[in-house]
Design a protein around this motif. Structure first.
Motif, PDB file in Angstrom:
ATOM      1  N   PRO A  30      17.690  15.061   9.234  1.00  0.00           N
ATOM      2  CA  PRO A  30      17.517  15.849  10.780  1.00  0.00           C
ATOM      3  C   PRO A  30      16.372  16.794  10.572  1.00  0.00           C
ATOM      4  O   PRO A  30      16.418  17.496   9.216  1.00  0.00           O
ATOM      5  N   SER A  31      15.248  16.973  11.034  1.00  0.00           N
ATOM      6  CA  SER A  31      14.052  18.612  11.203  1.00  0.00           C
ATOM      7  C   SER A  31      13.048  18.091   9.651  1.00  0.00           C
ATOM      8  O   SER A  31      12.575  19.055   9.544  1.00  0.00           O
ATOM      9  N   THR A  32      13.608  16.760   9.111  1.00  0.00           N
ATOM     10  CA  THR A  32      11.760  16.400   8.073  1.00  0.00           C
ATOM     11  C   THR A  32      11.557  15.561   8.551  1.00  0.00           C
ATOM     12  O   THR A  32      10.411  16.218   8.383  1.00  0.00           O
ATOM     13  N   LEU A  33      10.765  15.289   9.986  1.00  0.00           N
ATOM     14  CA  LEU A  33       9.808  14.516  10.162  1.00  0.00           C
ATOM     15  C   LEU A  33       8.783  15.969  10.600  1.00  0.00           C
ATOM     16  O   LEU A  33       7.979  14.990   9.791  1.00  0.00           O
ATOM     17  N   PRO A  34       8.852  17.122  11.096  1.00  0.00           N
ATOM     18  CA  PRO A  34       7.730  17.826  10.810  1.00  0.00           C
ATOM     19  C   PRO A  34       6.764  17.709   9.973  1.00  0.00           C
ATOM     20  O   PRO A  34       6.031  17.834  10.001  1.00  0.00           O
ATOM     21  N   SER A  53      10.548  14.199  20.617  1.00  0.00           N
ATOM     22  CA  SER A  53      12.151  13.977  20.922  1.00  0.00           C
ATOM     23  C   SER A  53      13.360  13.670  19.444  1.00  0.00           C
ATOM     24  O   SER A  53      14.660  13.855  20.186  1.00  0.00           O
ATOM     25  N   PHE A  54      12.545  13.705  18.715  1.00  0.00           N
ATOM     26  CA  PHE A  54      13.311  13.167  17.911  1.00  0.00           C
ATOM     27  C   PHE A  54      13.691  14.180  16.624  1.00  0.00           C
ATOM     28  O   PHE A  54      13.528  13.671  15.509  1.00  0.00           O
ATOM     29  N   LEU A  55      12.219  14.924  16.448  1.00  0.00           N
ATOM     30  CA  LEU A  55      12.049  15.374  15.347  1.00  0.00           C
ATOM     31  C   LEU A  55      13.264  16.114  14.810  1.00  0.00           C
ATOM     32  O   LEU A  55      13.225  16.725  13.147  1.00  0.00           O
ATOM     33  N   ASP A  56      14.055  16.742  15.623  1.00  0.00           N
ATOM     34  CA  ASP A  56      15.834  17.368  14.855  1.00  0.00           C
ATOM     35  C   ASP A  56      16.754  16.398  14.627  1.00  0.00           C
ATOM     36  O   ASP A  56      17.291  16.655  14.135  1.00  0.00           O
ATOM     37  N   ARG A  57      16.516  15.063  14.330  1.00  0.00           N
ATOM     38  CA  ARG A  57      17.445  13.914  14.377  1.00  0.00           C
ATOM     39  C   ARG A  57      17.076  13.494  12.958  1.00  0.00           C
ATOM     40  O   ARG A  57      16.051  12.594  13.376  1.00  0.00           O
ATOM     41  N   GLU A  58      17.904  12.248  12.925  1.00  0.00           N
ATOM     42  CA  GLU A  58      17.580  12.014  11.494  1.00  0.00           C
ATOM     43  C   GLU A  58      16.961  10.690  11.844  1.00  0.00           C
ATOM     44  O   GLU A  58      17.676  10.207  13.337  1.00  0.00           O
ATOM     45  N   VAL A  59      15.999   9.578  11.755  1.00  0.00           N
ATOM     46  CA  VAL A  59      15.303   9.062  12.112  1.00  0.00           C
ATOM     47  C   VAL A  59      15.255   7.832  10.868  1.00  0.00           C
ATOM     48  O   VAL A  59      14.866   8.605  10.101  1.00  0.00           O
ATOM     49  N   GLU A  82      14.570   3.916  14.529  1.00  0.00           N
ATOM     50  CA  GLU A  82      15.781   4.026  14.880  1.00  0.00           C
ATOM     51  C   GLU A  82      16.345   5.320  14.643  1.00  0.00           C
ATOM     52  O   GLU A  82      15.790   6.143  13.539  1.00  0.00           O
ATOM     53  N   SER A  83      17.596   5.744  16.158  1.00  0.00           N
ATOM     54  CA  SER A  83      17.598   7.631  15.891  1.00  0.00           C
ATOM     55  C   SER A  83      18.924   6.487  16.048  1.00  0.00           C
ATOM     56  O   SER A  83      18.928   5.893  16.939  1.00  0.00           O
ATOM     57  N   ASP A  84      20.177   7.998  15.424  1.00  0.00           N
ATOM     58  CA  ASP A  84      21.484   7.079  16.110  1.00  0.00           C
ATOM     59  C   ASP A  84      22.168   6.073  16.470  1.00  0.00           C
ATOM     60  O   ASP A  84      22.765   5.278  17.684  1.00  0.00           O
ATOM     61  N   HIS A  85      21.588   5.240  15.359  1.00  0.00           N
ATOM     62  CA  HIS A  85      21.889   3.945  15.608  1.00  0.00           C
ATOM     63  C   HIS A  85      21.382   2.863  17.235  1.00  0.00           C
ATOM     64  O   HIS A  85      21.182   1.668  17.348  1.00  0.00           O
TER      65      HIS A  85
END
Length: 102
Positions: A30-34, A53-59, A82-85
Motif C-alpha cells: 500500500p502507498s508504494t505505487l507512486p 484509485s489504487f495508489l494507496d492499496r496493495e496491488v 489485482e487488488s483486494d483479491h
C-alpha cells in the motif's frame, strides 16, 4: 513452477489468450505505487490501465507467458493486476521480436 489462478486463466481466455507458463509476480505494498511513477504511467498510457484509485492499496501484478505468437513477436506476456483479491486490469507486453531477413 507456479500454477495459474483459475480467475487469471478465465480473464485471459475472455480476451482470446491462453497461458503457457508463469513468468513473474510483483507485489506493490500500500502507498508504494507512486514511487514506480514511470511504470504506472506506462501502464496508463500504453496499457490503458488507470491505477489512480489504487495508489494507496496493495496491488499485485502477475505475468504469464502466453501460448500465442504474432508474425513479429515470438513471446507475449500477459499481465494481470489485482487488488483486494479482485482483478482490476491487465495488459500485454510483446517480447522477443523476430528478426526478418530478406
Amino acid at each position: 513452477m507456479e500454477t495459474p489462478k483459475e480467475q487469471h486463466v478465465k480473464f485471459l481466455q475472455d480476451y482470446g489468450w491462453s497461458i503457457d507458463r508463469f513468468a513473474s509476480e510483483t507485489k506493490y505494498a500500500p502507498s508504494t505505487l507512486p514511487s514506480y511513477q514511470k511504470h504506472v504511467k506506462d501502464m496508463k498510457d500504453l496499457g490503458h490501465v488507470d491505477l489512480a484509485s489504487f495508489l494507496d492499496r496493495e496491488v499485485i501484478e502477475t505475468g504469464y507467458i502466453l501460448q500465442e505468437k504474432t508474425t513479429t513477436y515470438n513471446q507475449i506476456v500477459g499481465y494481470i493486476l489485482e487488488s483486494d483479491h479482485k482483478i482490476i486490469g491487465g495488459y500485454l507486453a510483446f517480447k522477443q521480436r523476430l528478426l526478418v531477413q530478406s
